[in-house]
Write an enzyme that holds these catalytic residues in place. Structure first.
Site, mmCIF file in Angstrom:
data_model
loop_
_atom_site.group_PDB
_atom_site.id
_atom_site.type_symbol
_atom_site.label_atom_id
_atom_site.label_comp_id
_atom_site.label_asym_id
_atom_site.label_seq_id
_atom_site.Cartn_x
_atom_site.Cartn_y
_atom_site.Cartn_z
ATOM 1 N N CYS A 27 0.848 -1.209 0.000
ATOM 2 C CA CYS A 27 0.000 0.000 0.000
ATOM 3 C C CYS A 27 0.879 1.253 0.000
ATOM 4 C CB CYS A 27 -0.936 0.008 1.205
ATOM 5 S SG CYS A 27 -2.379 -1.085 1.032
ATOM 6 N N ASN A 62 1.715 -16.566 -4.357
ATOM 7 C CA ASN A 62 1.919 -17.364 -3.148
ATOM 8 C C ASN A 62 0.861 -17.001 -2.118
ATOM 9 O OD1 ASN A 62 4.330 -18.638 -4.093
ATOM 10 N ND2 ASN A 62 5.462 -16.747 -3.662
ATOM 11 N N HIS A 94 -0.540 -10.377 -4.457
ATOM 12 C CA HIS A 94 0.297 -9.969 -5.589
ATOM 13 C C HIS A 94 0.523 -11.145 -6.510
ATOM 14 C CE1 HIS A 94 2.831 -11.065 -2.144
ATOM 15 N NE2 HIS A 94 3.679 -11.590 -3.008
ATOM 16 N N GLY A 111 5.301 -19.571 1.073
ATOM 17 C CA GLY A 111 6.358 -18.567 1.179
ATOM 18 C C GLY A 111 5.877 -17.145 0.999
ATOM 19 N N HIS A 125 3.248 -12.522 -9.131
ATOM 20 C CA HIS A 125 4.586 -12.452 -9.718
ATOM 21 C C HIS A 125 4.445 -12.775 -11.206
ATOM 22 C CE1 HIS A 125 6.887 -12.844 -5.812
ATOM 23 N NE2 HIS A 125 5.734 -13.368 -5.427
ATOM 24 N N HIS A 185 -6.555 -2.936 -0.932
ATOM 25 C CA HIS A 185 -5.811 -3.895 -0.101
ATOM 26 C C HIS A 185 -6.628 -5.173 0.089
ATOM 27 C CE1 HIS A 185 -2.914 -5.279 2.943
ATOM 28 N NE2 HIS A 185 -3.979 -5.852 3.475
ATOM 29 N N THR A 219 5.377 -13.569 1.812
ATOM 30 C CA THR A 219 6.042 -12.704 2.792
ATOM 31 C C THR A 219 5.383 -11.333 2.901
ATOM 32 O OG1 THR A 219 7.618 -11.942 1.119
ATOM 33 C CG2 THR A 219 8.286 -13.828 2.492
ATOM 34 N N ASP A 253 10.031 -6.335 -9.156
ATOM 35 C CA ASP A 253 10.413 -6.931 -7.874
ATOM 36 C C ASP A 253 11.832 -6.479 -7.518
ATOM 37 O OD1 ASP A 253 9.311 -9.720 -6.235
ATOM 38 O OD2 ASP A 253 11.380 -9.060 -5.903
HETATM 39 P P1 5GP Z 1 6.025 -13.199 -1.744
HETATM 40 O O1 5GP Z 1 7.250 -13.836 -1.113
HETATM 41 O O2 5GP Z 1 5.124 -12.594 -0.691
HETATM 42 O O3 5GP Z 1 5.304 -14.088 -2.712
HETATM 43 O O4 5GP Z 1 6.593 -12.027 -2.637
HETATM 44 C C1 5GP Z 1 6.958 -10.785 -2.126
HETATM 45 C C2 5GP Z 1 7.887 -10.169 -3.124
HETATM 46 O O5 5GP Z 1 8.028 -8.798 -2.813
HETATM 47 C C3 5GP Z 1 9.309 -10.770 -3.095
HETATM 48 O O6 5GP Z 1 9.619 -11.327 -4.377
HETATM 49 C C4 5GP Z 1 10.200 -9.575 -2.757
HETATM 50 O O7 5GP Z 1 11.422 -9.576 -3.454
HETATM 51 C C5 5GP Z 1 9.329 -8.386 -3.108
HETATM 52 N N1 5GP Z 1 9.581 -7.205 -2.305
HETATM 53 C C6 5GP Z 1 9.681 -7.150 -0.948
HETATM 54 N N2 5GP Z 1 9.901 -5.882 -0.543
HETATM 55 C C7 5GP Z 1 9.937 -5.130 -1.673
HETATM 56 C C8 5GP Z 1 10.128 -3.728 -1.886
HETATM 57 O O8 5GP Z 1 10.317 -2.910 -0.969
HETATM 58 N N3 5GP Z 1 10.094 -3.303 -3.179
HETATM 59 C C9 5GP Z 1 9.918 -4.170 -4.233
HETATM 60 N N4 5GP Z 1 9.918 -3.654 -5.453
HETATM 61 N N5 5GP Z 1 9.714 -5.493 -4.050
HETATM 62 C C10 5GP Z 1 9.735 -5.965 -2.790
HETATM 63 ZN ZN ZN Z 2 -1.783 -3.302 1.223
#
Ligand code: 5GP
Ligand code: ZN
Length: 114
Positions: free
Chosen positions: A7, A87, A100, A93, A102, A46, A95, A30
């Site tokens: 957000c 994810n 989102h 995984g 990918h 959100h 995080t 990313d």
């Molecule tokens: P998840 O692990 O939740 O599926 O993907 C989260 C993604 O967010 C990860 O691939 C990570 O590299 C990306 N990410 C985390 N923090 C940031 C950030 O501050 N900026 C950008 N551009 N990507 C982020």
């Molecule tokens: Zn959010």
């Protein structure tokens, strides 16, 4: 404003490399890419994760796939195929708890669970 990282990226409070934006969706690179193209497609609304999608908010998810199709048509790296991953939860995984997608392109991908 809540405390959600994505957000804050949408609001411009945290910088990002923007790829695309419209009234409902934001797409950015990313920060830790695992492919030549690694973009994140997020709704401006959100929604924390896939299991929070319901009949009241699911229209934005189909819009996200329309945006992915448009971006794929516009970029050569997508012409031989690409991958979309979302994810959900700890075992997958996840995080960042703002839903989102990918979008990975520009390479031939393997397939495994590890
Ligand atoms: P998840 O692990 O939740 O599926 O993907 C989260 C993604 O967010 C990860 O691939 C990570 O590299 C990306 N990410 C985390 N923090 C940031 C950030 O501050 N900026 C950008 N551009 N990507 C982020
Ligand atoms: Zn959010």
């Amino acid at each position: 404003m809540n405390d959600c990282l994505f957000c804050k990226i949408i609001a411009g409070e945290i910088p990002s490399t923007k790829i695309y934006e419209d009234d409902k969706v934001f797409v950015f690179a990313d920060i830790n890419p695992i492919a030549p193209i690694h973009w994140l497609v997020i709704p401006k609304q959100h929604i924390a994760k896939i299991t929070d999608v319901n009949e009241d908010n699911s229209a934005v998810i189909s819009h996200i796939y329309e945006v992915i199709a448009k971006l794929a048509a516009e970029h050569d790296e997508f012409k031989d195929g690409f991958r979309v991953i979302s994810n959900c939860g700890e075992n997958a995984g996840q995080t960042v708890f703002h839903i989102h997608f990918h979008v990975l392109a520009g390479a031939k991908f393997g397939w495994s669970v590890d």
